[in-house]
Design an enzyme around this catalytic site. Sequence first.
Site, mmCIF file in Angstrom:
data_model
loop_
_atom_site.group_PDB
_atom_site.id
_atom_site.type_symbol
_atom_site.label_atom_id
_atom_site.label_comp_id
_atom_site.label_asym_id
_atom_site.label_seq_id
_atom_site.Cartn_x
_atom_site.Cartn_y
_atom_site.Cartn_z
ATOM 1 N N CYS A 45 0.760 -1.256 0.000
ATOM 2 C CA CYS A 45 0.000 0.000 0.000
ATOM 3 C C CYS A 45 0.785 1.298 0.000
ATOM 4 C CB CYS A 45 -0.880 0.101 1.227
ATOM 5 S SG CYS A 45 -1.627 -1.392 1.707
ATOM 6 N N GLY A 71 1.034 0.253 -5.231
ATOM 7 C CA GLY A 71 -0.079 -0.690 -5.307
ATOM 8 C C GLY A 71 -0.994 -0.302 -6.442
ATOM 9 N N ASN A 145 -0.862 0.981 5.716
ATOM 10 C CA ASN A 145 0.240 0.416 4.942
ATOM 11 C C ASN A 145 1.077 -0.437 5.877
ATOM 12 O OD1 ASN A 145 3.358 1.762 3.707
ATOM 13 N ND2 ASN A 145 2.347 -0.109 3.139
ATOM 14 N N GLY A 146 1.176 -1.731 5.586
ATOM 15 C CA GLY A 146 1.988 -2.598 6.438
ATOM 16 C C GLY A 146 1.277 -3.900 6.712
ATOM 17 N N TYR A 290 14.167 -0.932 -3.448
ATOM 18 C CA TYR A 290 13.233 -1.219 -4.531
ATOM 19 C C TYR A 290 11.949 -0.402 -4.519
ATOM 20 C CZ TYR A 290 9.816 -4.028 -7.179
ATOM 21 O OH TYR A 290 8.834 -4.445 -8.026
#
Length: 507
Positions: A45, A71, A145-146, A290
């Site tokens: 996310c 995402g 997010n996570g 990345y």
Amino acid sequence: MIRRFYQGVAGVADTALDADLRVTSPSVLQSLQLIAGGDELHEECGVVAIHGHPDAARQAYLGLYALQHRGQESAGIATANGLHLANIKGMGLVSEIFTDDVLQKLPGSMAIGHTRYSTTGDSALLNAQPIRVDSTKGLIAIAHNGNLVNLGNARRSLERAGAYFQTTSDSEIIVQLIAHSRASSLVDAIADSLAQVEGAFSIVMMTRDRIFAARDPRGFRPLSMGRIRNPDGPDTVVFASETCAFDLLRAEFVRDVLPGELVMVTEDGVTSRQYATGFPQSSCIFEHVYFARPDSRIFGRWVQESRDQMGRRLARESAVPADVVVPVPDSGVTAALGYAEQAGIPFRMGLIRNHYVGRTFIEPEQRVRDFGVRLKLNPVRNLLEGKRVILIDDSIIRGTTSRKIVRMVRGAGAKEVHLRISCPPTISPCFYGVDTPSKRDLIAANKSVEEIRRFIEADSLAYLSLEGLLNSCDGQEHNSYCTACYTGNYPTQWVDVDEILPATVSI
Ligand code: SF4
């Protein structure tokens, strides 16, 4: 997604505006799954929040647009105008879901937004975010997010206490904990609930009149705060997973939300409290390798700077005579520039990426071997023919995609192909929001570097050392990083035992 985890291995009167609308673009997810080939890492996310802007929905849209790389399967925006809380989410890209007509259904000066990569097997639209829950503390919308790691017990005790879950998302557990908290004020209930969950989370939340932003105590995922200057009134306060979103919003970077910090924004301004202290920081180093965009400043350091250093150190650690340095686009580009400059070897875009893959109809020919990689990448023959090529990439997961790329470069006439990876071998899965395969499917967990070299058919193969990676990402703030996917040393006590078993047969 709820997963099984075990401990100890490593150590309000609403109106029609409150409707939870959903927009679908079903072909998109299917197409992406078909061409993904299962050998790329995905994060789940990106989040954004806006407080104090007359067109908050459009600002959230722009923020999500800049975070689309985090995402691409679903996105959502919730807005509030002091009285009502509207929420629209759907499958597909941000620009496909949020047309002008849709944005007009999202009134208010506050907004939170979310863009998501959905994991295999989950109900993608059901778990799209923001999630909106009508609780004893009022309406709450949350975007996360996570990945939380101690969910099973929390979910079971909440269900015993009468909680009814709409989704299988771990974000909803946080909202249910808030709803069932005995704390008298909402902010106390949020702090109390966040302190009960373990794992990685950067969260934005919204009620009818307030925005909250928080990071987990170890600071796994990034979350930054910014400000849009308004000469005629209070500034707009914004939060985003990455600072690249601020550029599109013309917002100034203010600071990162701290690990263990809960920030609240109301009409009266910004207040903050530490709901957890004493945890060692373990920010995800893979964000620098990345995930994050090179134009973002993550954990106090520019991603571009880190990747440039990774490339330079890789060149010093594993030099090889060659004619050209070629990145695997897009994420290998910055490290390849650093490598080429350090090695004094020309940098060439010898592979071209098609950025529209997955957004179009996939032909039946997809079943043909290597078609997925050929859809995404194409070699530039006149840059590769007769050359000794150093290929720079950011990871080898199962090894199958790397082998296809090596074959593609050789097939375009390269005399030698030397693969260099800008991080150490990925030997262990991630439990903190990155969708990695289990250990038995990670090639580096089951084969030596020489065995991997033979498998991918390269003339030589080398990875950046862990020390080289840590030094590359070490900015002025001297961050402490999670490196568990390279070391197997997890910063939390909870890991999924099934996922960390090595393969018993060779892969
Ligand atoms: S295990 Fe790897 S990908 Fe996951 S948080 Fe740690 S460094 Fe990041």
